[in-house]
Design a protein around this motif. Structure first.
Motif, PDB file in Angstrom:
ATOM      1  N   ASP A 168      41.993  15.931  91.113  1.00 32.37           N
ATOM      2  CA  ASP A 168      40.651  15.642  90.596  1.00 32.37           C
ATOM      3  C   ASP A 168      39.583  16.029  91.620  1.00 32.37           C
ATOM      4  O   ASP A 168      38.572  16.648  91.278  1.00 32.37           O
ATOM      5  N   THR A 169      39.818  15.670  92.870  1.00 25.14           N
ATOM      6  CA  THR A 169      38.873  16.007  93.936  1.00 25.14           C
ATOM      7  C   THR A 169      38.742  17.514  94.084  1.00 25.14           C
ATOM      8  O   THR A 169      37.636  18.041  94.231  1.00 25.14           O
ATOM      9  N   LYS A 170      39.870  18.205  93.999  1.00 27.15           N
ATOM     10  CA  LYS A 170      39.854  19.663  94.112  1.00 27.15           C
ATOM     11  C   LYS A 170      39.041  20.274  92.966  1.00 27.15           C
ATOM     12  O   LYS A 170      38.233  21.185  93.185  1.00 27.15           O
TER      13      LYS A 170
ATOM     14  N   THR B 280      55.360   6.648  92.777  1.00 26.65           N
ATOM     15  CA  THR B 280      54.145   6.335  92.020  1.00 26.65           C
ATOM     16  C   THR B 280      52.908   6.563  92.889  1.00 26.65           C
ATOM     17  O   THR B 280      51.926   7.159  92.441  1.00 26.65           O
ATOM     18  N   GLN B 281      52.959   6.089  94.127  1.00 25.95           N
ATOM     19  CA  GLN B 281      51.835   6.287  95.045  1.00 25.95           C
ATOM     20  C   GLN B 281      51.587   7.775  95.299  1.00 25.95           C
ATOM     21  O   GLN B 281      50.443   8.236  95.315  1.00 25.95           O
ATOM     22  N   LYS B 282      52.664   8.506  95.490  1.00 24.80           N
ATOM     23  CA  LYS B 282      52.532   9.948  95.757  1.00 24.80           C
ATOM     24  C   LYS B 282      51.959  10.666  94.535  1.00 24.80           C
ATOM     25  O   LYS B 282      51.101  11.546  94.673  1.00 24.80           O
ATOM     26  N   ASN B 283      52.410  10.298  93.344  1.00 29.88           N
ATOM     27  CA  ASN B 283      51.885  10.907  92.123  1.00 29.88           C
ATOM     28  C   ASN B 283      50.396  10.581  91.943  1.00 29.88           C
ATOM     29  O   ASN B 283      49.607  11.451  91.539  1.00 29.88           O
TER      30      ASN B 283
ATOM     31  N   ALA C 181      48.316   9.922  94.370  1.00 27.59           N
ATOM     32  CA  ALA C 181      47.624  10.691  95.400  1.00 27.59           C
ATOM     33  C   ALA C 181      47.450  12.141  94.956  1.00 27.59           C
ATOM     34  O   ALA C 181      46.391  12.745  95.151  1.00 27.59           O
ATOM     35  N   ILE C 182      48.504  12.694  94.338  1.00 28.05           N
ATOM     36  CA  ILE C 182      48.432  14.072  93.841  1.00 28.05           C
ATOM     37  C   ILE C 182      47.364  14.188  92.756  1.00 28.05           C
ATOM     38  O   ILE C 182      46.555  15.123  92.751  1.00 28.05           O
ATOM     39  N   THR C 183      47.352  13.222  91.843  1.00 31.20           N
ATOM     40  CA  THR C 183      46.358  13.218  90.764  1.00 31.20           C
ATOM     41  C   THR C 183      44.946  13.124  91.337  1.00 31.20           C
ATOM     42  O   THR C 183      44.050  13.862  90.927  1.00 31.20           O
ATOM     43  N   ASN C 184      44.751  12.196  92.296  1.00 35.33           N
ATOM     44  CA  ASN C 184      43.429  12.038  92.913  1.00 35.33           C
ATOM     45  C   ASN C 184      42.999  13.311  93.638  1.00 35.33           C
ATOM     46  O   ASN C 184      41.841  13.728  93.559  1.00 35.33           O
TER      47      ASN C 184
END
Length: 126
Positions: free
Chosen positions: A41-43, A30-33, A35-38
């Motif tokens: 979004d940042t990208k 969940t944390q990794k997902n 982080a990937i989502t964040n």
């Protein structure tokens, strides 16, 4: 019986360890997902900023080119003015001197006869 109790206890301990492992793994996933989502979004935001920056850069380059052209035109105009300054000043001085001479001649002239009868004055001149 003791062996069976030990086996049951070992099974319970193993089950608890497995459940803890699954819980930790799920939390980690969940944390990794997240982080990937964040990061995605940042990208996306950074790519949008990059496009804006490229657009601004292009506009600035066009403006710099226009300013450079304007500077070149002004430089040419200044060069023309400086090149012809002495010639124009001499011509202006000659005009002023000619006007002074004309004024001196006209200030000594008598116009009373002309003002009283301009037609007769003009006929006498011819």
């Amino acid at each position: 019986q003791a062996e069976e109790a030990q086996a049951v206890q070992a099974e319970k301990d193993s089950q608890a360890a497995y459940e803890l492992y699954v819980k930790d793994t799920n939390d980690s996933v969940t944390q990794k997902n997240n982080a990937i989502t964040n990061k995605a979004d940042t990208k996306a935001k950074k790519e949008g900023e990059l496009q804006e920056s490229k657009k601004d850069h292009g506009n600035i380059m066009v403006e710099l080119e226009e300013l450079s052209n304007e500077s070149s035109d002004l430089h040419k105009a200044c060069d023309f003015t400086l090149k012809n300054f002495d010639i124009r000043q001499t011509a202006r001085d000659e005009e002023v001197e000619a006007l002074r001479q004309a004024k001196a001649m006209l200030s000594g002239a008598k116009f009373n006869a002309f003002l009283q009868n301009p037609a007769a004055f003009l006929q006498r001149q011819q």
